[in-house]
Design a protein around this motif. Structure first.
Motif, PDB file in Angstrom:
ATOM      1  N   ILE A 101     -15.231 -18.043   0.509  1.00 16.62           N
ATOM      2  CA  ILE A 101     -14.017 -17.909  -0.305  1.00 16.62           C
ATOM      3  C   ILE A 101     -13.676 -16.435  -0.498  1.00 16.62           C
ATOM      4  O   ILE A 101     -12.526 -16.005  -0.329  1.00 16.62           O
ATOM      5  N   LYS A 102     -14.668 -15.637  -0.841  1.00 15.18           N
ATOM      6  CA  LYS A 102     -14.440 -14.213  -1.050  1.00 15.18           C
ATOM      7  C   LYS A 102     -13.973 -13.529   0.227  1.00 15.18           C
ATOM      8  O   LYS A 102     -13.090 -12.657   0.195  1.00 15.18           O
ATOM      9  N   GLU A 103     -14.567 -13.920   1.353  1.00 18.33           N
ATOM     10  CA  GLU A 103     -14.168 -13.308   2.628  1.00 18.33           C
ATOM     11  C   GLU A 103     -12.717 -13.626   2.963  1.00 18.33           C
ATOM     12  O   GLU A 103     -11.957 -12.748   3.382  1.00 18.33           O
ATOM     13  N   LEU A 104     -12.301 -14.866   2.771  1.00 20.97           N
ATOM     14  CA  LEU A 104     -10.908 -15.233   3.025  1.00 20.97           C
ATOM     15  C   LEU A 104      -9.953 -14.492   2.095  1.00 20.97           C
ATOM     16  O   LEU A 104      -8.903 -14.006   2.520  1.00 20.97           O
ATOM     17  N   LEU A 105     -10.307 -14.415   0.828  1.00 24.40           N
ATOM     18  CA  LEU A 105      -9.462 -13.706  -0.128  1.00 24.40           C
ATOM     19  C   LEU A 105      -9.308 -12.240   0.259  1.00 24.40           C
ATOM     20  O   LEU A 105      -8.203 -11.686   0.232  1.00 24.40           O
ATOM     21  N   GLU A 106     -10.407 -11.607   0.639  1.00 25.56           N
ATOM     22  CA  GLU A 106     -10.380 -10.173   0.926  1.00 25.56           C
ATOM     23  C   GLU A 106      -9.721  -9.848   2.254  1.00 25.56           C
ATOM     24  O   GLU A 106      -8.930  -8.901   2.344  1.00 25.56           O
ATOM     25  N   THR A 107     -10.020 -10.613   3.301  1.00 23.63           N
ATOM     26  CA  THR A 107      -9.552 -10.248   4.638  1.00 23.63           C
ATOM     27  C   THR A 107      -8.214 -10.862   5.008  1.00 23.63           C
ATOM     28  O   THR A 107      -7.524 -10.341   5.887  1.00 23.63           O
ATOM     29  N   ARG A 108      -7.806 -11.959   4.358  1.00 27.45           N
ATOM     30  CA  ARG A 108      -6.569 -12.622   4.739  1.00 27.45           C
ATOM     31  C   ARG A 108      -5.541 -12.682   3.613  1.00 27.45           C
ATOM     32  O   ARG A 108      -4.370 -12.381   3.813  1.00 27.45           O
ATOM     33  N   ILE A 109      -5.977 -13.075   2.433  1.00 27.55           N
ATOM     34  CA  ILE A 109      -5.015 -13.374   1.374  1.00 27.55           C
ATOM     35  C   ILE A 109      -4.563 -12.123   0.628  1.00 27.55           C
ATOM     36  O   ILE A 109      -3.366 -11.929   0.395  1.00 27.55           O
ATOM     37  N   ARG A 110      -5.489 -11.246   0.250  1.00 26.64           N
ATOM     38  CA  ARG A 110      -5.095 -10.038  -0.482  1.00 26.64           C
ATOM     39  C   ARG A 110      -4.113  -9.162   0.301  1.00 26.64           C
ATOM     40  O   ARG A 110      -3.125  -8.676  -0.274  1.00 26.64           O
ATOM     41  N   PRO A 111      -4.335  -8.938   1.616  1.00 23.47           N
ATOM     42  CA  PRO A 111      -3.346  -8.134   2.357  1.00 23.47           C
ATOM     43  C   PRO A 111      -1.958  -8.772   2.359  1.00 23.47           C
ATOM     44  O   PRO A 111      -0.944  -8.069   2.280  1.00 23.47           O
ATOM     45  N   ALA A 112      -1.893 -10.107   2.451  1.00 17.51           N
ATOM     46  CA  ALA A 112      -0.595 -10.781   2.459  1.00 17.51           C
ATOM     47  C   ALA A 112       0.090 -10.688   1.103  1.00 17.51           C
ATOM     48  O   ALA A 112       1.304 -10.451   1.015  1.00 17.51           O
ATOM     49  N   VAL A 113      -0.671 -10.878   0.030  1.00 15.61           N
ATOM     50  CA  VAL A 113      -0.103 -10.788  -1.316  1.00 15.61           C
ATOM     51  C   VAL A 113       0.362  -9.362  -1.610  1.00 15.61           C
ATOM     52  O   VAL A 113       1.377  -9.144  -2.281  1.00 15.61           O
ATOM     53  N   ALA A 114      -0.380  -8.369  -1.080  1.00 19.76           N
ATOM     54  CA  ALA A 114      -0.016  -6.968  -1.314  1.00 19.76           C
ATOM     55  C   ALA A 114       1.341  -6.633  -0.717  1.00 19.76           C
ATOM     56  O   ALA A 114       2.040  -5.743  -1.214  1.00 19.76           O
ATOM     57  N   GLU A 115       1.751  -7.338   0.343  1.00 21.12           N
ATOM     58  CA  GLU A 115       3.065  -7.091   0.942  1.00 21.12           C
ATOM     59  C   GLU A 115       4.197  -7.420  -0.023  1.00 21.12           C
ATOM     60  O   GLU A 115       5.307  -6.914   0.126  1.00 21.12           O
TER      61      GLU A 115
END
Length: 285
Positions: free
Chosen positions: A198-212
């Motif tokens: 879960i943490k890996e998905l949040l950090e590598t995929r979801i956080r960059p998308a939300v940051a946009e």
């Protein structure tokens, strides 16, 4: 690159909401997403404690456009950065030399999978490219290794773009761990395999998308009994009328796809905080 969507989300109670950039990208990418983790041939392998689990993250990110492919890809020049490439004895690996220092800590640094790449902003950008299987830092070069079913003619423009974006950002080559700790995504020895994934998905995929979209997301907890992931939306996502749409149609769908143990994703609401329109409409149904 963002992926356009032809549909929009309409929450309960008639509150219209336009999908965020993350919603549009997640919906399109999941439509062609690879098999869930654990499926044969879905590598790369990531180890947590003594367990291993196969995950394929590469296909989650759409290729970025705007760069003309060079037939032989000997160099690429943009934003004042001149990147040269050099072949290696391994045809699956290629050296990229940006003409700037890469790993100045002494020695070298290897990232065998996206989970290890969480420690480096540059490695994270490179692992977002479909087909990249490992990343290696030298003092003045980056070696990228690809999978057999991808061609360098397609991958090189993506690698050039990732390296140039990294140097334009001014980020350090290796983070000190504080950012991961603040986001709750630092993987610890106490984390079981599900929490680490879960943490890996949040950090590598979801956080960059939300940051946009000018926001961020913080991991707050995991309840193994109920299958609920608790997160905290921040920045532009905090209090946004469409934040619950983003949470459910984007983030929850992605986590449930790759981690079947996840049943839902809920936002932590601290005492005194208000709810957005979708939260209130859902509560009143």
């Amino acid at each position: 690159a963002r992926v356009a969507s032809s549909s929009s989300s309409s929450p309960a109670g008639g509150v219209a909401s336009s999908p965020s950039g993350f919603d549009r990208a997640a919906a399109a990418l999941l439509a062609g997403a690879p098999a869930r983790r654990g499926a044969p041939g879905s590598g790369p392998w990531g180890a947590v404690g003594g367990a291993t689990r196969a995950v394929s993250f590469g296909a989650l990110v759409a290729p970025r456009g705007g760069f003309a492919q060079q037939p032989h890809g000997l160099h690429h020049h943009r934003r004042g950065i001149f990147i040269q490439t050099q072949t290696t004895p391994n045809p699956a690996s290629l050296m990229f030399m940006p003409g700037k220092p890469v790993y100045e800590e002494g020695g070298t640094k290897n990232f065998a999978n996206p989970r290890e790449g969480m420690a480096s902003p540059l490695a994270k950008k490179l692992f977002l490219i479909d087909g990249v299987t490992s990343v290696f830092f030298g003092q003045d070069f980056v070696t990228v290794t690809k999978s057999e079913d991808h061609e360098w003619g397609t991958l090189k423009p993506e690698v050039f773009a990732a390296i140039m974006d990294f140097y334009a950002s001014g980020e350090p080559i290796i983070t000190d761990g504080a950012e991961l700790a603040n986001a709750g995504t630092a993987i610890t020895e106490d984390d079981d395999e599900i929490v680490a994934m879960i943490k890996e998905l949040l950090e590598t995929r979801i956080r960059p998308a939300v940051a946009e979209d000018g926001g961020d997301i913080v991991f707050k907890g995991w309840n193994a009994d109920t299958g609920v992931v608790t997160v905290k939306m921040q920045g532009a996502c905090d209090g946004c009328p469409s934040s619950s749409v983003t949470l459910k149609s984007g983030i929850e769908n992605m986590l449930r796809h790759y981690v079947p143990e996840v049943n839902s994703v809920e936002q932590e609401v601290e005492e005194g905080e208000g709810m957005d329109l979708l939260d209130m409409a859902t509560m009143n149904r």
